[in-house]
Design a protein around this motif. Structure first.
Motif, mmCIF file in Angstrom:
data_model
loop_
_atom_site.group_PDB
_atom_site.id
_atom_site.type_symbol
_atom_site.label_atom_id
_atom_site.label_comp_id
_atom_site.label_asym_id
_atom_site.label_seq_id
_atom_site.Cartn_x
_atom_site.Cartn_y
_atom_site.Cartn_z
ATOM 1 N N ARG A 100 5.207 0.016 -14.906
ATOM 2 C CA ARG A 100 6.562 0.698 -13.894
ATOM 3 C C ARG A 100 5.716 1.696 -12.952
ATOM 4 O O ARG A 100 5.593 1.085 -11.687
ATOM 5 N N ALA A 101 4.687 2.228 -13.517
ATOM 6 C CA ALA A 101 3.716 3.034 -12.645
ATOM 7 C C ALA A 101 2.999 1.516 -11.587
ATOM 8 O O ALA A 101 2.902 1.963 -10.272
ATOM 9 N N GLU A 102 2.297 0.979 -12.235
ATOM 10 C CA GLU A 102 1.640 -0.102 -11.517
ATOM 11 C C GLU A 102 2.162 -1.037 -10.602
ATOM 12 O O GLU A 102 2.290 -0.841 -9.127
ATOM 13 N N ALA A 103 3.439 -1.073 -10.472
ATOM 14 C CA ALA A 103 4.286 -1.608 -10.120
ATOM 15 C C ALA A 103 4.816 -0.655 -8.256
ATOM 16 O O ALA A 103 4.792 -1.168 -7.546
ATOM 17 N N ARG A 104 5.028 0.356 -8.731
ATOM 18 C CA ARG A 104 5.280 1.793 -7.649
ATOM 19 C C ARG A 104 4.036 1.480 -6.537
ATOM 20 O O ARG A 104 3.731 1.694 -5.519
ATOM 21 N N VAL A 105 2.815 1.150 -7.085
ATOM 22 C CA VAL A 105 1.885 1.231 -6.380
ATOM 23 C C VAL A 105 1.853 0.257 -5.775
ATOM 24 O O VAL A 105 1.165 0.353 -4.075
ATOM 25 N N THR A 106 1.912 -0.878 -5.600
ATOM 26 C CA THR A 106 1.861 -2.454 -5.753
ATOM 27 C C THR A 106 2.747 -1.795 -4.157
ATOM 28 O O THR A 106 2.456 -2.125 -3.461
ATOM 29 N N ARG A 107 4.389 -1.528 -4.725
ATOM 30 C CA ARG A 107 4.788 -1.321 -3.374
ATOM 31 C C ARG A 107 4.659 0.340 -2.766
ATOM 32 O O ARG A 107 5.403 -0.344 -1.557
ATOM 33 N N ALA A 108 4.318 0.894 -2.966
ATOM 34 C CA ALA A 108 3.916 2.100 -2.364
ATOM 35 C C ALA A 108 3.029 1.367 -1.026
ATOM 36 O O ALA A 108 2.917 1.896 0.505
ATOM 37 N N ALA A 109 1.418 1.331 -1.586
ATOM 38 C CA ALA A 109 0.623 0.403 -0.928
ATOM 39 C C ALA A 109 1.627 -0.758 0.241
ATOM 40 O O ALA A 109 0.893 -1.150 1.025
ATOM 41 N N ALA A 110 2.031 -1.049 0.215
ATOM 42 C CA ALA A 110 2.769 -2.297 0.706
ATOM 43 C C ALA A 110 3.157 -1.874 1.466
ATOM 44 O O ALA A 110 3.503 -2.236 3.296
ATOM 45 N N ASP A 111 4.323 -0.873 1.029
ATOM 46 C CA ASP A 111 5.952 -0.177 2.410
ATOM 47 C C ASP A 111 4.229 0.778 3.434
ATOM 48 O O ASP A 111 4.750 0.848 4.755
ATOM 49 N N LEU A 112 3.199 1.391 2.882
ATOM 50 C CA LEU A 112 2.514 1.813 3.331
ATOM 51 C C LEU A 112 1.694 0.447 4.514
ATOM 52 O O LEU A 112 1.198 1.544 6.076
ATOM 53 N N THR A 113 1.059 -0.342 4.065
ATOM 54 C CA THR A 113 0.895 -1.324 5.119
ATOM 55 C C THR A 113 1.271 -1.607 6.051
ATOM 56 O O THR A 113 1.617 -2.145 7.297
ATOM 57 N N THR A 114 2.893 -1.586 5.783
ATOM 58 C CA THR A 114 4.285 -2.208 6.649
ATOM 59 C C THR A 114 4.116 -0.915 7.296
ATOM 60 O O THR A 114 4.711 -1.336 9.072
ATOM 61 N N ARG A 115 4.269 0.512 7.752
ATOM 62 C CA ARG A 115 4.357 1.707 8.540
ATOM 63 C C ARG A 115 3.207 1.676 9.096
ATOM 64 O O ARG A 115 3.502 2.242 10.326
ATOM 65 N N THR A 116 2.380 1.181 9.076
ATOM 66 C CA THR A 116 1.005 1.374 9.812
ATOM 67 C C THR A 116 0.206 0.388 10.434
ATOM 68 O O THR A 116 -0.360 1.073 11.288
ATOM 69 N N ASP A 117 0.711 -1.276 10.367
ATOM 70 C CA ASP A 117 0.708 -2.347 10.644
ATOM 71 C C ASP A 117 1.503 -2.932 11.752
ATOM 72 O O ASP A 117 2.450 -3.398 10.673
ATOM 73 N N PRO A 118 1.961 -2.470 12.759
ATOM 74 C CA PRO A 118 2.956 -3.152 13.726
ATOM 75 C C PRO A 118 3.540 -4.587 13.500
ATOM 76 O O PRO A 118 4.373 -5.317 13.882
ATOM 77 N N HIS A 119 2.210 -5.534 13.287
ATOM 78 C CA HIS A 119 2.661 -6.754 13.398
ATOM 79 C C HIS A 119 2.629 -7.523 11.853
ATOM 80 O O HIS A 119 3.106 -8.155 11.515
ATOM 81 N N ARG A 120 2.457 -6.406 11.066
ATOM 82 C CA ARG A 120 2.625 -6.634 9.551
ATOM 83 C C ARG A 120 4.185 -5.841 9.411
ATOM 84 O O ARG A 120 5.281 -6.898 8.044
ATOM 85 N N ALA A 121 5.331 -5.324 10.080
ATOM 86 C CA ALA A 121 6.819 -5.616 10.026
ATOM 87 C C ALA A 121 7.623 -6.608 10.192
ATOM 88 O O ALA A 121 6.869 -7.518 11.246
ATOM 89 N N ALA A 122 8.334 -6.489 9.277
ATOM 90 C CA ALA A 122 9.492 -8.184 9.269
ATOM 91 C C ALA A 122 10.860 -7.667 9.951
ATOM 92 O O ALA A 122 10.946 -6.974 9.991
#
Length: 81
Positions: free
Chosen positions: A59-81
């Motif tokens: 579960r902790a590893e899954a949280r890292v994956t989700r948090a990294a994806a969220d951070l990438t989405t927030r910081t890279d406007p081209h990746r926003a869905a």
């Protein structure tokens, strides 16, 4: 021989603090993984990890994956869905 460190005179800028704030969910998730890994290492010497220990690590590893994806989405406007 003792070395003396120079005092820090510069404070973090507003941009520095904003970057830390934006990354904090990922940092916290990574700390949760570290804590779960430490628990696993301790468990090895005390009868082995339990199913709950393994679940906590996954579960902790899954949280890292989700948090990294969220951070990438927030910081890279081209990746926003």
């Amino acid at each position: 021989m003792r070395k003396h460190l120079a005092p820090v005179t510069a404070e973090p800028t507003a941009a520095d603090l904003a970057a830390i704030d934006a990354e904090w969910p990922l940092i916290a998730a990574e700390l949760d993984v570290l804590d779960a890994e430490i628990t696993m290492l301790y468990a090895i010497d005390h009868g082995g990890p339990t199913a709950l220990d393994w679940r906590r690590l996954r579960r902790a590893e899954a949280r890292v994956t989700r948090a990294a994806a969220d951070l990438t989405t927030r910081t890279d406007p081209h990746r926003a869905a």
